[in-house]
Structures are given as C-alpha cells and as structure tokens.
Design a protein around this motif. Structure first.
Motif, PDB file in Angstrom:
ATOM      1  N   GLN A  71       0.871  -1.173   0.000  1.00 12.80           N
ATOM      2  CA  GLN A  71       0.000   0.000   0.000  1.00 12.80           C
ATOM      3  C   GLN A  71       0.907   1.221   0.000  1.00 12.80           C
ATOM      4  OE1 GLN A  71      -3.614   0.193   0.185  1.00 12.80           O
ATOM      5  NE2 GLN A  71      -3.107   2.268  -0.396  1.00 12.80           N
ATOM      6  N   ILE A  72       0.661   2.171  -0.899  1.00 16.02           N
ATOM      7  CA  ILE A  72       1.439   3.407  -0.896  1.00 16.02           C
ATOM      8  C   ILE A  72       1.032   4.207   0.340  1.00 16.02           C
ATOM      9  CG2 ILE A  72       1.924   5.576  -2.068  1.00 16.02           C
ATOM     10  CD1 ILE A  72       1.331   4.223  -4.689  1.00 16.02           C
ATOM     11  N   THR A  73       2.000   4.580   1.164  1.00 17.83           N
ATOM     12  CA  THR A  73       1.700   5.352   2.379  1.00 17.83           C
ATOM     13  C   THR A  73       2.219   6.781   2.304  1.00 17.83           C
ATOM     14  OG1 THR A  73       3.697   4.491   3.427  1.00 17.83           O
ATOM     15  CG2 THR A  73       1.637   3.305   3.851  1.00 17.83           C
ATOM     16  N   GLY A  74       3.101   7.057   1.364  1.00 19.85           N
ATOM     17  CA  GLY A  74       3.614   8.407   1.208  1.00 19.85           C
ATOM     18  C   GLY A  74       4.224   8.596  -0.164  1.00 19.85           C
ATOM     19  N   LEU A  75       4.017   9.775  -0.748  1.00 20.60           N
ATOM     20  CA  LEU A  75       4.565  10.083  -2.063  1.00 20.60           C
ATOM     21  C   LEU A  75       4.841  11.573  -2.137  1.00 20.60           C
ATOM     22  CD1 LEU A  75       5.280   9.207  -4.965  1.00 20.60           C
ATOM     23  CD2 LEU A  75       2.862   9.531  -5.540  1.00 20.60           C
ATOM     24  N   SER A  76       6.092  11.924  -2.422  1.00 16.97           N
ATOM     25  CA  SER A  76       6.492  13.321  -2.589  1.00 16.97           C
ATOM     26  C   SER A  76       6.985  13.520  -4.011  1.00 16.97           C
ATOM     27  CB  SER A  76       7.599  13.697  -1.611  1.00 16.97           C
ATOM     28  OG  SER A  76       7.156  13.562  -0.288  1.00 16.97           O
ATOM     29  N   ILE A  77       6.587  14.647  -4.593  1.00 12.14           N
ATOM     30  CA  ILE A  77       6.881  14.951  -5.988  1.00 12.14           C
ATOM     31  C   ILE A  77       7.589  16.303  -6.066  1.00 12.14           C
ATOM     32  CG2 ILE A  77       5.859  15.374  -8.259  1.00 12.14           C
ATOM     33  CD1 ILE A  77       5.343  12.539  -7.321  1.00 12.14           C
ATOM     34  N   ALA A  88      -1.116  18.254 -11.174  1.00 14.11           N
ATOM     35  CA  ALA A  88      -1.758  16.950 -11.319  1.00 14.11           C
ATOM     36  C   ALA A  88      -0.887  16.010 -12.140  1.00 14.11           C
ATOM     37  CB  ALA A  88      -3.113  17.117 -11.983  1.00 14.11           C
ATOM     38  N   PHE A  89      -1.080  14.733 -11.907  1.00 12.39           N
ATOM     39  CA  PHE A  89      -0.421  13.676 -12.660  1.00 12.39           C
ATOM     40  C   PHE A  89      -1.281  12.433 -12.507  1.00 12.39           C
ATOM     41  CE2 PHE A  89       0.992  13.331  -8.362  1.00 12.39           C
ATOM     42  CZ  PHE A  89       1.127  11.977  -8.118  1.00 12.39           C
ATOM     43  N   ASN A  90      -1.004  11.411 -13.280  1.00 10.78           N
ATOM     44  CA  ASN A  90      -1.744  10.145 -13.176  1.00 10.78           C
ATOM     45  C   ASN A  90      -0.969   9.170 -12.311  1.00 10.78           C
ATOM     46  OD1 ASN A  90      -3.991  10.761 -14.694  1.00 10.78           O
ATOM     47  ND2 ASN A  90      -3.147   9.988 -16.598  1.00 10.78           N
ATOM     48  N   LEU A  91      -1.664   8.520 -11.399  1.00 10.21           N
ATOM     49  CA  LEU A  91      -1.092   7.478 -10.558  1.00 10.21           C
ATOM     50  C   LEU A  91      -2.103   6.353 -10.473  1.00 10.21           C
ATOM     51  CD1 LEU A  91       0.936   6.303  -8.485  1.00 10.21           C
ATOM     52  CD2 LEU A  91      -0.248   7.615  -6.734  1.00 10.21           C
ATOM     53  N   LEU A 108      -4.022   8.520  -1.192  1.00  8.89           N
ATOM     54  CA  LEU A 108      -3.192   7.326  -1.346  1.00  8.89           C
ATOM     55  C   LEU A 108      -3.856   6.111  -0.717  1.00  8.89           C
ATOM     56  CD1 LEU A 108       0.351   8.779  -0.617  1.00  8.89           C
ATOM     57  CD2 LEU A 108      -0.677   8.284  -2.845  1.00  8.89           C
ATOM     58  N   ALA A 109      -4.551   6.320   0.397  1.00 13.71           N
ATOM     59  CA  ALA A 109      -5.221   5.211   1.090  1.00 13.71           C
ATOM     60  C   ALA A 109      -6.338   4.612   0.243  1.00 13.71           C
ATOM     61  CB  ALA A 109      -5.765   5.682   2.433  1.00 13.71           C
ATOM     62  N   LEU A 110      -6.872   5.382  -0.709  1.00 11.39           N
ATOM     63  CA  LEU A 110      -7.952   4.895  -1.564  1.00 11.39           C
ATOM     64  C   LEU A 110      -7.452   4.012  -2.706  1.00 11.39           C
ATOM     65  CD1 LEU A 110     -10.089   8.157  -1.829  1.00 11.39           C
ATOM     66  CD2 LEU A 110     -10.484   6.167  -0.357  1.00 11.39           C
ATOM     67  N   ILE A 111      -6.139   4.058  -2.959  1.00  9.25           N
ATOM     68  CA  ILE A 111      -5.574   3.260  -4.042  1.00  9.25           C
ATOM     69  C   ILE A 111      -5.449   1.822  -3.562  1.00  9.25           C
ATOM     70  CG2 ILE A 111      -3.562   2.919  -5.522  1.00  9.25           C
ATOM     71  CD1 ILE A 111      -3.051   5.937  -5.250  1.00  9.25           C
ATOM     72  N   ALA A 112      -5.995   0.907  -4.328  1.00 10.14           N
ATOM     73  CA  ALA A 112      -5.972  -0.510  -3.942  1.00 10.14           C
ATOM     74  C   ALA A 112      -4.535  -1.011  -3.821  1.00 10.14           C
ATOM     75  CB  ALA A 112      -6.718  -1.340  -4.979  1.00 10.14           C
ATOM     76  N   PRO A 113      -4.256  -1.818  -2.810  1.00 13.84           N
ATOM     77  CA  PRO A 113      -2.919  -2.404  -2.692  1.00 13.84           C
ATOM     78  C   PRO A 113      -2.564  -3.176  -3.959  1.00 13.84           C
ATOM     79  CG  PRO A 113      -4.168  -2.787  -0.691  1.00 13.84           C
ATOM     80  CD  PRO A 113      -5.126  -2.231  -1.710  1.00 13.84           C
ATOM     81  N   SER A 114      -1.298  -3.111  -4.341  1.00 10.11           N
ATOM     82  CA  SER A 114      -0.850  -3.735  -5.571  1.00 10.11           C
ATOM     83  C   SER A 114       0.636  -4.054  -5.489  1.00 10.11           C
ATOM     84  CB  SER A 114      -1.112  -2.777  -6.734  1.00 10.11           C
ATOM     85  OG  SER A 114      -0.617  -3.292  -7.944  1.00 10.11           O
ATOM     86  N   SER A 131      10.401  12.273  -5.448  1.00 14.52           N
ATOM     87  CA  SER A 131      11.472  12.574  -4.495  1.00 14.52           C
ATOM     88  C   SER A 131      11.445  11.625  -3.302  1.00 14.52           C
ATOM     89  CB  SER A 131      11.424  14.031  -4.039  1.00 14.52           C
ATOM     90  OG  SER A 131      10.210  14.332  -3.420  1.00 14.52           O
ATOM     91  N   SER A 132      10.277  11.055  -2.996  1.00 18.86           N
ATOM     92  CA  SER A 132      10.214  10.002  -1.980  1.00 18.86           C
ATOM     93  C   SER A 132       8.950   9.176  -2.189  1.00 18.86           C
ATOM     94  CB  SER A 132      10.254  10.578  -0.562  1.00 18.86           C
ATOM     95  OG  SER A 132       9.051  11.224  -0.245  1.00 18.86           O
ATOM     96  N   LEU A 133       9.072   7.898  -1.884  1.00 22.15           N
ATOM     97  CA  LEU A 133       7.970   6.960  -1.999  1.00 22.15           C
ATOM     98  C   LEU A 133       8.076   6.006  -0.826  1.00 22.15           C
ATOM     99  CD1 LEU A 133       5.657   5.541  -3.635  1.00 22.15           C
ATOM    100  CD2 LEU A 133       7.466   4.242  -4.771  1.00 22.15           C
ATOM    101  N   THR A 134       7.026   5.942  -0.023  1.00 30.09           N
ATOM    102  CA  THR A 134       7.010   4.983   1.082  1.00 30.09           C
ATOM    103  C   THR A 134       5.825   4.050   0.898  1.00 30.09           C
ATOM    104  OG1 THR A 134       5.783   6.525   2.488  1.00 30.09           O
ATOM    105  CG2 THR A 134       8.172   6.497   2.745  1.00 30.09           C
ATOM    106  N   VAL A 135       6.057   2.803   1.239  1.00 30.67           N
ATOM    107  CA  VAL A 135       5.025   1.786   1.106  1.00 30.67           C
ATOM    108  C   VAL A 135       5.016   0.916   2.350  1.00 30.67           C
ATOM    109  CG1 VAL A 135       5.164   1.714  -1.414  1.00 30.67           C
ATOM    110  CG2 VAL A 135       6.568   0.159  -0.066  1.00 30.67           C
TER     111      VAL A 135
END
Length: 163
Positions: A71-77, A88-91, A108-114, A131-135
C-alpha cells in the motif's frame, strides 16, 4: 532493486515514442524518466539531452514494481525546477493532485494495494520527479491460508470417493 522493510522496489521508465529508462537526477531532485536514449541524459556526453530526466511528456511513464503487494503510504513529488510540485499527474490509472510536493495520504489510502504502480504525465500537468515513496507491505490474511487448506481437503475428499 532497493530493499526496505522486506520489500524490494524495481523502477522502470517507458516511452511510447522510443527508448526510455528510469533516471535518478544527479542534483537530487529525484527519480524521473530519460527518453533521450541511446545517447542518454548524462551531462558531458555529446548529443545528450540533459534537461530530459523528469517525467514530462504524455508518452512517458514511470512504473514501480514491488516484490510483494504493498500500500502506498507516502509520495512526494518535485517539479522540473526541483521544487516541491503543485499540480496533477496520473497514478494507478487516475488523476491525482500534488500540493507543495505532497500527495494527500487520504487519496493514497484509496488506491488498492498492488505489486505495481505506474505514474504518468498529464499534458499540461506537473513535470515530475519522485522525491520520496514509502510503502507498507500488505500481509496475506490468515483466512486465505485457511480457505486454501479447506479447498485442498475437499479435493482429497473428492479424490478418495472417486477411487
């Protein structure tokens, strides 16, 4: 791949108009896409396009593939100027907003785990670097193992009656 908390991350860049690869910016902006291959994005190489290392065209995409379901828990752009992005961007197949470099954790919590997520540029949208991605790993529920055991038991039972 990068190992963190038992999860391995593999990043790949792609472009529908030709060669591309994931590219880590040398000035610490983050991870983007270089679609100036085979010459490359590295400065100092004749013919290299050094300003094409972020996700900045509709045909470019950046895919994160994980060794397990997460599950994505954090994303910095960051934007093309290496500042916290706004836009905006597509994820994962849908348009997402980024404000002051952060994607809303509630979104991010609404995105289904994958085990795979793809980021894409929207025409007129944010040119981006991750710049950062936490899962967080998503554990397989114990009920799945119980169900598989029960199905195996039924299979053996049916097989025993058939003989």
């Amino acid at each position: 791949g990068i190992l963190d908390g038992g999860v391995t991350l593999y990043m790949t860049g792609a472009s529908t108009s030709g060669l591309a690869d994931a590219f880590l910016d040398s000035k610490d902006a983050g991870l983007g896409v270089c679609s100036s291959l085979p010459v490359g994005c590295k400065s100092g190489i004749p013919g290299a396009v050094t300003d094409d290392d972020n996700l900045n065209r509709a045909e470019e995409s950046l895919t994160a593939r994980f060794s397990q379901i997460v599950q994505i828990t954090g994303l910095s752009i960051r934007d093309a100027n290496h500042n916290p992005a706004n836009g905006a961007f597509n994820l994962a197949g849908a348009s997402r907003s980024v404000i002051d470099g952060a994607v809303d954790p509630a979104v991010l919590a609404l995105i289904a785990p994958s085990d795979k997520f793809t980021l894409e540029h929207i025409p007129g949208g944010t040119e981006l670097y991750i710049s950062s991605l936490t899962v967080a790993p998503v554990p397989l529920p114990a009920a799945v193992w119980l169900m598989l055991g029960a199905l195996g038991g039924f299979g053996l039972l049916v097989r025993g009656k058939a003989t």
